[in-house]
Design a protein around this motif. Structure first.
Motif, PDB file in Angstrom:
ATOM      1  N   ASP A   1       0.816  -1.210   0.000  1.00 26.48           N
ATOM      2  CA  ASP A   1       0.000   0.000   0.000  1.00 26.48           C
ATOM      3  C   ASP A   1       0.862   1.278   0.000  1.00 26.48           C
ATOM      4  O   ASP A   1       0.550   2.268  -0.666  1.00 26.48           O
ATOM      5  N   ASN A   2       1.976   1.245   0.738  1.00 22.50           N
ATOM      6  CA  ASN A   2       2.811   2.451   0.858  1.00 22.50           C
ATOM      7  C   ASN A   2       3.692   2.694  -0.365  1.00 22.50           C
ATOM      8  O   ASN A   2       4.328   3.727  -0.475  1.00 22.50           O
ATOM      9  N   LYS A   3       3.724   1.755  -1.290  1.00 21.05           N
ATOM     10  CA  LYS A   3       4.608   1.919  -2.457  1.00 21.05           C
ATOM     11  C   LYS A   3       3.860   2.095  -3.780  1.00 21.05           C
ATOM     12  O   LYS A   3       4.398   2.654  -4.724  1.00 21.05           O
TER      13      LYS A   3
END
Ligand code: 3PG
Length: 414
Positions: free
Chosen positions: A279-281
């Motif tokens: 999700d963070n990338k």
């Protein structure tokens, strides 16, 4: 020697007959009997010139088109004209692959002379359907007609066809069984750039994945995220539409139908899994564009009017992606952000490609549409490396073992 494979620095060439496999496969203009693009031909000129200048008798082997994509299946004769022009010396052509005429022409070569044989795929054993059905081992490929007829007349095999390194065909993997073999300058460069990209990219490393080749894009995304190569993946094109759908955004029935009709609905599940894990990338668009009555309209994602098709990322997203690219130390791009052939839906691709030309990070692109976009937006000379490979590039970046690399590892020690 590099990556356990010999290079042309490791061989003596003068007076030797060198079989040089190149990938000069280009779109054909059948009406005028010419090539529509010559990028790949230009890319292998340094190897041909060096081997010829060093006094080798150079025999070029190449394919044009394939049995799978029949529209480009053609003789390599037009290529010999382009080669002659780019090299500034005659490249002879013979309309034979490994029959008596080809072999006689090979024997008649003097030091420094260059001969191009006809399309190797005129032989059934070089065709992709043959490869996929019969799955010959490299030892078996050494017994094919092509290898058994030409190898006795040659001293060395050089492979410069990185763009075809994913193919397991005799002209690419068979000669390494029977002849001392090395990689050419282009092969060495492509292999080095892509290995560095996968093994030790300067960070932040940004991947821009767009276009409509969904299987390829998801394979690459999966690999570069799982191997921790990419710090950020910017998504565009159909890839982004699937990501948005997977993220619970309403992309509208029209865009959903498009994904379904292309047979890509199963990628929504794959996209969900990737988003959950990374999700963070993974970056998905904030806004998007559609065309109505010939005009471009933009809206926040989730607000697309029913019946409209998403055709591009929106301006906010394009600005955000531009910033990500400008801040990157390494950036790899494959596939456009939208339908960039149309003026109303080119903004995303244009902005992203201009950023690729502007960034101080090391930029690499590959794939037909990406090269077309670079030419269209005038950034070709500003991108650090343009890979000639399509399928080979994708497979390499997806972590697959390339058959030609395996064959060269063997042939380097004969
Ligand atoms: C390519 O165009 O990707 C290479 O020349 C390989 O061609 P192929 O996919 O027809 O084997």
């Amino acid at each position: 020697m590099k990556f356990g494979i010999k290079t042309i620095d490791d061989i003596k060439v003068e007076g030797k007959t060198v079989l040089l496999r190149v990938d000069i496969n280009q779109p054909i203009d059948r009406e005028h009997n010419t090539l529509k693009d010559t990028t790949r031909i230009s890319a292998c000129i340094p190897t041909i010139r060096e081997l010829s200048d060093r006094g080798g008798k150079i025999v070029l082997l190449a394919h044009q088109g394939s049995d799978i994509e029949y529209k480009n299946y053609y003789t390599t004769k037009p290529h010999s004209h382009v080669l002659s022009e780019l090299l500034g010396k005659e490249v002879r052509f013979i309309d034979d692959v490994c029959g008596p005429a080809a072999r006689t022409a090979m024997k008649e070569l003097n030091n420094g002379e260059i001969l191009l044989l006809d399309n190797v795929r005129f032989l059934a054993e070089e065709q992709t359907l043959f490869e996929l059905n019969l799955k010959l081992t490299h030892e078996q490929q050494a017994k094919t007609l092509l290898v058994s007829k030409l190898s006795p007349l040659a001293d060395i095999y050089v492979c410069d066809a990185f763009a075809a390194a994913h193919r397991d065909q005799p002209s690419l993997c068979g000669f390494q069984q029977v002849l001392p073999s090395v990689m050419g300058r282009l092969f060495e460069k492509e292999f080095s750039v892509l290995s560095e990209l996968m093994e030790c990219p300067a960070c932040p490393c940004v991947f821009v994945l767009g276009g409509a080749k969904i299987a390829d894009a998801f394979l690459m995304m999966n690999t570069v995220l799982k191997k921790n190569v990419a710090d950020m993946v910017l998504t565009g094109g159909l890839v982004a539409n699937i990501m948005l759908w997977a993220n619970g955004v309403d992309i509208g029935e029209c865009s959903k139908d498009f994904v379904r009709n292309q047979g890509y609905e199963n990628y929504v599940k794959i996209a969900k899994e990737l988003i959950t894990e990374f999700d963070n990338k993974i970056v998905i668009p904030l806004d998007c564009a559609y065309i109505k009555d010939g005009r471009r309209y933009e809206c926040t994602i989730g607000k697309i009017p029913s019946g409209e098709l998403l055709v591009d990322i929106g301006s906010k997203t394009a600005r955000k992606y531009k910033q990500g690219i400008l801040n990157a130390k390494t950036v790899f791009a494959n596939g456009p952000m939208g339908i960039f052939e149309e003026p109303e839906s080119e903004l995303g691709t244009k902005t992203v490609w201009e950023a690729l030309g502007e960034t101080e990070g090391y930029s690499v692109i590959g794939g037909g549409d990406s090269i077309t976009a670079s030419n269209k937006y005038g950034v070709t000379g500003k991108i650090n490396y343009i890979c000639t490979g399509g399928g080979a590039l994708i497979r390499f970046l997806s972590g697959e073992d390339l058959p030609v690399v395996r064959a060269l590892l063997h042939g380097s020690f004969l």
